[in-house]
Design a protein around this motif. Structure first.
Motif, short mmCIF file in Angstrom:
data_model
loop_
_atom_site.label_atom_id
_atom_site.label_comp_id
_atom_site.label_asym_id
_atom_site.label_seq_id
_atom_site.Cartn_x
_atom_site.Cartn_y
_atom_site.Cartn_z
N VAL A 37 0.94 -1.19 0.05
CA VAL A 37 0.09 -0.19 0.06
C VAL A 37 0.94 1.18 -0.09
O VAL A 37 2.01 1.13 0.68
N ARG A 38 0.42 2.29 -0.71
CA ARG A 38 1.54 3.40 -1.10
C ARG A 38 0.53 4.77 -1.04
O ARG A 38 -0.40 4.74 -1.86
N TRP A 39 0.81 5.74 -0.46
CA TRP A 39 0.19 7.08 -0.59
C TRP A 39 0.86 7.64 -1.61
O TRP A 39 2.11 7.79 -1.86
N SER A 40 0.06 8.60 -2.46
CA SER A 40 0.71 9.67 -3.42
C SER A 40 1.30 10.59 -2.54
O SER A 40 1.12 10.83 -1.19
N THR A 41 2.24 11.35 -3.24
CA THR A 41 3.12 12.28 -2.66
C THR A 41 2.22 13.53 -2.09
O THR A 41 2.75 14.11 -1.22
N ASP A 42 1.16 13.67 -2.73
CA ASP A 42 0.22 14.88 -2.11
C ASP A 42 -0.75 14.26 -0.93
O ASP A 42 -1.52 15.06 -0.36
N GLY A 43 -0.95 12.81 -0.93
CA GLY A 43 -1.83 12.50 -0.11
C GLY A 43 -3.16 12.45 -0.29
O GLY A 43 -4.16 12.17 0.60
N THR A 44 -3.27 12.68 -1.73
CA THR A 44 -5.07 12.61 -2.05
C THR A 44 -5.47 11.09 -2.76
O THR A 44 -6.60 11.20 -2.57
N ILE A 45 -4.77 10.50 -2.99
CA ILE A 45 -4.99 9.16 -3.50
C ILE A 45 -3.86 8.26 -2.96
O ILE A 45 -2.95 8.46 -2.30
N PHE A 46 -4.41 6.90 -2.92
CA PHE A 46 -3.45 5.98 -2.45
C PHE A 46 -3.57 4.44 -3.60
O PHE A 46 -4.74 4.51 -4.13
N ALA A 47 -2.55 3.70 -3.56
CA ALA A 47 -2.44 2.46 -4.22
C ALA A 47 -2.32 1.26 -3.31
O ALA A 47 -1.51 1.26 -2.46
N VAL A 48 -2.99 0.33 -3.86
CA VAL A 48 -2.95 -1.05 -3.17
C VAL A 48 -2.56 -2.16 -4.28
O VAL A 48 -3.15 -2.19 -5.37
N GLN A 49 -1.59 -2.80 -4.15
CA GLN A 49 -0.94 -3.83 -5.20
C GLN A 49 -1.33 -5.07 -4.67
O GLN A 49 -0.84 -5.63 -3.49
N ALA A 50 -1.51 -6.05 -5.70
CA ALA A 50 -1.64 -7.51 -5.41
C ALA A 50 -1.36 -8.14 -6.65
O ALA A 50 -2.01 -8.07 -7.58
N GLN A 51 -0.33 -9.03 -6.48
CA GLN A 51 0.29 -9.71 -7.74
C GLN A 51 0.42 -8.78 -8.79
O GLN A 51 1.38 -7.73 -8.89
N ASN A 52 -0.33 -8.81 -9.90
CA ASN A 52 -0.15 -7.75 -11.02
C ASN A 52 -0.99 -6.57 -11.27
O ASN A 52 -1.02 -5.84 -12.34
N THR A 53 -1.85 -6.61 -10.38
CA THR A 53 -2.86 -5.50 -10.31
C THR A 53 -2.58 -4.22 -9.40
O THR A 53 -2.01 -4.59 -8.04
N ILE A 54 -2.84 -3.06 -9.82
CA ILE A 54 -2.88 -1.89 -8.94
C ILE A 54 -4.11 -1.17 -8.86
O ILE A 54 -4.62 -0.89 -9.71
#
Length: 471
Positions: free
Chosen positions: A261-278
């Motif tokens: 799990v990663r936040w964007s640099t401005d903190g407005t969105i975030f990403a969750v990675q599982a296998q080959n999906t973001i």
């Protein structure tokens, strides 16, 4: 090099009812997980209550007011970390490996006419744990601390300036899966025991233990405000934590095991990675996009553009390259791959970024460096300044510097600041660091070996386990 860790001195000040993680005395011996709890004496409690009862309301107000003013003054003197004057002019790259080796590389900017280049060289290589190293983290904004987490269930703390081992934090009862410094003064750790731990860097006391996941925690991401954090784990849930109150604030079922799990640099969105999906989410937990990457992923990271405005998402995986996604400022638009960072001959295991200041006379003031590590044993650096603002076709970016570990199976990487262009002038923090340095000088510590000398053998007791995990 000796891996003996120094014990905490008995004079260390501990606040009442504050748990403190014990330091390991010998990494090669089994250690008991004991937590020291300091209780206030009845006499001290009585004297404190008596002193408070005697003071008048106006007197208490007059005492508290100067205290608030002095704090405000200190805050104003701290320079903005995002400004070019506070950027480092050099950097360090720290890498962990399945072979239990910890690599430290020092990087510098080399001026070549109006252009510039980068040079990296090893400054230390040694076995830091008795099992594979799974996570590394360095304190930001010129901080001196380095933390390493391993399958031996210990978080080790190192002083990067003096190249000395401070000790091992023995709080978790499972392999350390993730480490992160939200600020110079705090460290957050995650473990297979299903808990998060928040440590205070001043004395390495455990401030919070966060429980909620059922099973292994795979990844943690702290918001830029340092007030909330996200985590994903084996229980297929995404959890949000209130770091100010030290408890969970929300959770949702993902339907799959989130690996990162990663936040964007401005903190407005975030990403969750599982296998080959973001999966890209808004802060309201609304799924904005689901990206299907061409191969299985091992690491992702948001970073700002060097040329132009906007944000990028870096994704490294089994396809032996680091893909660069352009993240539109309009979040309703799907991110697309605009470039590939090539050069590795095996899977990309991890990625990290750092913004550095360039020397006077170069054709720009700052740039963003990207570091990738791979199972091929290479550490490679890329310069995001080579990515233009506009393009008609997908670009390929070559590395600007690299280091060969001669076949070591690297697992994790972290950038650390080198010398700052202009250091902040916070009097209180500088005095605290100085006091901490004096305490370190009194410890009987051995300095890290600059390099492994010939003939050093690495134990292979966990070789089968590491091989399976590497696959």
């Amino acid at each position: 090099m000796s891996t003996r860790a120094s014990s905490i001195k008995s004079s260390t000040r501990v606040k009442p009812i504050l748990k403190k993680a014990r330091l390991a005395t010998d990494a090669s011996k089994p250690l008991k997980r004991v937590v020291a709890v300091a209780q206030p004496s009845p006499a001290s409690e009585k004297s404190t209550k008596t002193a408070l009862s005697k003071s008048k309301g106006k007197e208490r107000a007059s005492v508290a007011e100067p205290r608030l003013k002095s704090k405000k003054k200190n805050v104003e003197t701290v320079s903005d970390p995002s400004s070019s004057t506070s950027l480092p002019t050099s950097f360090k790259v720290i890498c962990g490996s399945y072979e239990k080796l910890l690599y430290g590389l020092e990087g510098n900017v080399v001026l070549e006419g109006l252009d510039y280049g980068f040079h990296i060289k090893p400054i230390f290589i040694f076995p830091a744990h008795v099992s594979c190293i799974k996570s590394v983290a360095a304190s930001p904004q010129g901080g001196k601390w380095l933390a390493t987490g391993s399958a031996d269930e210990i978080v080790k703390v190192w002083d990067l300036r003096r190249r000395k081992e401070i000790g091992g934090l023995m709080h978790h009862e499972g392999s350390i899966t993730h480490l992160e410094f939200p600020s110079r003064s705090h460290l957050l750790s995650a473990s297979e025991d299903g808990t998060l731990a928040l440590f205070r860097a001043r004395d390495w006391a455990v401030l919070r233990t966060l429980k909620g996941h059922k099973g292994r925690i795979n990844s943690v991401a702290v918001h830029q405000s340092c007030k909330v954090a996200l985590s994903v784990g084996k229980d297929r849930t995404l959890r949000m934590w209130d770091l100010m109150r030290g408890k969970g604030s929300a959770s949702t079922k993902l339907g799959k095991e989130g690996e990162l799990v990663r936040w964007s640099t401005d903190g407005t969105i975030f990403a969750v990675q599982a296998q080959n999906t973001i999966d890209i989410y808004s802060t309201e937990m609304e799924l904005l996009h689901s990206i299907s990457h061409p191969s299985r992923l091992n690491d992702i990271k948001f970073c700002k553009r060097t040329n132009g405005e906007g944000e990028l998402l870096l994704a490294g995986g089994e396809d032996k390259k680091l893909s660069v996604y352009d993240v539109p400022q309009d979040h309703t638009k799907m991110p697309t791959i605009v470039a590939d960072m090539v050069g590795h001959t095996n899977r990309v295991k991890a990625v990290d970024t750092i913004r550095v200041a360039l020397p006077d006379g170069s054709n720009r003031h700052t740039t963003m460096l990207v570091c990738t590590i791979s199972s091929d044993g290479f550490v490679r650096l890329y310069d995001l300044a080579r990515l233009p603002t506009s393009y008609t076709e997908k670009l390929q970016l070559e590395p600007v510097a690299q280091y060969d570990t001669k076949g070591t199976r690297l697992t994790c990487v972290a950038f650390a600041d080198g010398e700052l262009n202009a250091k902040p002038t916070a009097q209180g923090k500088r005095k605290r660091d100085k006091e901490g340095d004096e305490e370190d000088d009194t410890e009987d510590e051995t300095e890290w070996a600059p390099l492994i000398q010939g003939g050093v053998q690495v134990e292979s007791g966990d070789e089968d386990e590491d091989s399976d995990e590497d696959k």
